[in-house]
Design an enzyme around this catalytic site. Sequence first.
Site, PDB file in Angstrom:
ATOM      1  CB  CYS A 134      23.487  91.524  93.765  1.00 58.86           C
ATOM      2  SG  CYS A 134      22.724  93.139  93.857  1.00 58.86           S
ATOM      3  CB  CYS A 137      20.040  92.366  95.408  1.00 58.32           C
ATOM      4  SG  CYS A 137      20.752  92.906  93.874  1.00 58.32           S
ATOM      5  CG  ASP A 138      20.701  89.090  97.588  1.00 64.47           C
ATOM      6  OD1 ASP A 138      19.503  89.383  97.403  1.00 64.47           O
ATOM      7  OD2 ASP A 138      21.384  88.453  96.771  1.00 64.47           O
TER       8      ASP A 138
END
Length: 308
Positions: A134, A137-138
């Site tokens: 992701c 997200c990261d």
Amino acid sequence: MDKIFDLIVVGGGPAGLTACLYARRFGLEVLLIEKLTLGGTINLTDRVDNYPGFPEGISGKELGNLLADHCLAYDTETVYDEVKRVTAENGFFIITGEYNNYQSKSLIYCTGTKPKTLGIAGEDRFFGKGVSFCAACDAYMFKDKEVAVIGGGDSAVVEAIYLASLCSKVYIIHRRNQLRAVKSLQDKLVKMENISIVWNSIPLRIVGEKEVTGLEIKNVKTEEIASIPIKGVFIYVGETPQTELVKNLVNLDENGYILTDESMQTSTPGLFVAGDVRKKPFRQIVTAVSDGAIAAFSAYLYLEELKR
Ligand code: NAP
């Protein structure tokens, strides 16, 4: 488990949210069961450029929130619970959740897909610490660093473009010499100066001691092995349908996707399926919402038939 709903919708992504919206407009008593967050995996997508009505594009999170708000505007009863078991008994569906049990006369199953893994050394060990599925997200962990994206489909290219806006360098490792992603994405990609595509190559192992320091790859044409010094690996090599809970109630195709007819009906009467978990030629948000609307209409007709 006193209340018997007309319809239970499992999964609060675009397909499930749209199914609820339409079912409520048909006057059905609906329960939406979602494990985590309404909006589904589009919440994890940086930008959506192909959803009609948003000519400038929209962030995945914003679109997910709008779909959820629209669904909840029809007072859809919603619970956050993880479904553990689905059974069909005497014309009713019994849903066993982690916290509660639920019962309905019809069911729309919209659980989508989960990312495929590579099964290479370092993938599990560095998950969350350099290996990610992701980018939204990261990506921030890799600001101004070099990263690799594995895969050549729409997801790999969309996320590589996003990563390139934060990271100093993005390598796309693709096993062929041609991307699978649509042309419009490829056109965007070639404009990004800090993205390099490594053709005909597969990842062999993710290297590092305490943190990821590199990726070992093999050229499938020349068999040559090389090492790329990167700090993060983002894996986008396709999806696996999440059918575990209903696989005994439906028919699956050879890739594990659920077979339905054009009304989204499965082989179990009253059980409908919508979105990416269904066998279909084109997995997009716009086709997921279409499936959801059709499934809700079919559930409504099914329930009307039961009254006769
Ligand atoms: P996908 O289209 O199945 O692409 C997977 C990619 O990973 C392919 O390029 C494939 O290579 C490669 N791959 C598969 N297994 C591999 C392995 N073991 N090692 C190395 N590479 C491997 O998956 P996706 O990109 O996640 O897309 C899933 C669906 O969502 C698609 O229908 C897509 O159109 C849709 N989607 C659409 C958008 C959009 O419209 N903006 C965005 C994201 C996703 P090959 O090409 O050689 O098979």
